[in-house]
Scaffold this motif. Sequence first.
Motif, PDB file in Angstrom:
ATOM      1  N   GLU A  64      -2.177  21.028  21.421  1.00 49.24           N
ATOM      2  CA  GLU A  64      -2.501  20.855  20.007  1.00 49.24           C
ATOM      3  C   GLU A  64      -2.144  22.094  19.181  1.00 49.24           C
ATOM      4  O   GLU A  64      -1.574  21.988  18.096  1.00 49.24           O
ATOM      5  N   GLU A  65      -2.478  23.266  19.686  1.00 54.75           N
ATOM      6  CA  GLU A  65      -2.241  24.501  18.946  1.00 54.75           C
ATOM      7  C   GLU A  65      -0.790  24.965  19.040  1.00 54.75           C
ATOM      8  O   GLU A  65      -0.319  25.759  18.228  1.00 54.75           O
ATOM      9  N   GLY A  66      -0.073  24.486  20.050  1.00 54.37           N
ATOM     10  CA  GLY A  66       1.328  24.867  20.229  1.00 54.37           C
ATOM     11  C   GLY A  66       1.509  26.074  21.129  1.00 54.37           C
ATOM     12  O   GLY A  66       0.542  26.676  21.587  1.00 54.37           O
ATOM     13  N   GLU A  67       2.766  26.412  21.374  1.00 57.35           N
ATOM     14  CA  GLU A  67       3.148  27.538  22.222  1.00 57.35           C
ATOM     15  C   GLU A  67       2.419  27.496  23.572  1.00 57.35           C
ATOM     16  O   GLU A  67       1.866  28.487  24.034  1.00 57.35           O
ATOM     17  N   LEU A  68       2.429  26.306  24.180  1.00 57.88           N
ATOM     18  CA  LEU A  68       1.814  26.147  25.493  1.00 57.88           C
ATOM     19  C   LEU A  68       2.684  26.850  26.534  1.00 57.88           C
ATOM     20  O   LEU A  68       3.884  26.604  26.632  1.00 57.88           O
ATOM     21  N   VAL A  69       2.079  27.742  27.305  1.00 49.44           N
ATOM     22  CA  VAL A  69       2.781  28.479  28.352  1.00 49.44           C
ATOM     23  C   VAL A  69       2.161  28.099  29.693  1.00 49.44           C
ATOM     24  O   VAL A  69       0.945  28.193  29.866  1.00 49.44           O
ATOM     25  N   ILE A  70       2.998  27.676  30.628  1.00 45.58           N
ATOM     26  CA  ILE A  70       2.530  27.266  31.952  1.00 45.58           C
ATOM     27  C   ILE A  70       3.161  28.153  33.011  1.00 45.58           C
ATOM     28  O   ILE A  70       4.382  28.339  33.043  1.00 45.58           O
TER      29      ILE A  70
END
Length: 210
Positions: free
Chosen positions: A124-130
């Motif tokens: 939702e907030e963006g810039e998801l880092v996995i």
Amino acid sequence: MEQKKGLSIGKILMLLGVVLLLCAAGLYGYNQWVNYTTGQESDAAAVTLVEEIQSSAVEIMEVPLEETAEEEPDAAVLKVAELDGSYYMGVLTIPKLERLLPIQSDWSMEKLKKTPCRYSGSLEEGELVIAGHNYRKHFSGLTQLTYGDSIVFTDLEGNQMFYEVREIYTVAATDIEGMIDSGYDLSLFTCNYGGKARVTVRCDRVEAVE
């Protein structure tokens, strides 16, 4: 006397060589075992999670996105589900690598031994880092991806988010700010074999793909 001494040193060196070979064989065997067991565990969790998502049987909980936000009423939350003592936020699919990976909602070195984990950001907030180890069935092979390859993230409610690869490069293991503040919707990373750099895949979100 000198001859005996020479023979003695020769035997020691030969023995040392045998020991080193045995150590190398043991390390190789251990790595193969780790690859196998982590792959089995990850696959089992992915299958169970997908089945629960498809049958709407998954029990979803909401937790604060950041620990510091626990007392803020409007703080962003992360939707998670518990499975065998671990908490997951969804399933990542990388078609080109034939990977179906359950993603834990937060990370630690111990958790990374089981499955890839959310390192920062959110859907939702963006810039998801996995983050993921370079185990054979985790993030090994990221360098095989190329521009335009598709990646899909399925959340716990069955919603699918589609991404396309835009960049693949390495960053220093110490460059935490550069990893999390990229401007990309999704980033995947794993350490290289030396552990001093991170193989990083940057992706943009796109409309549904075929």
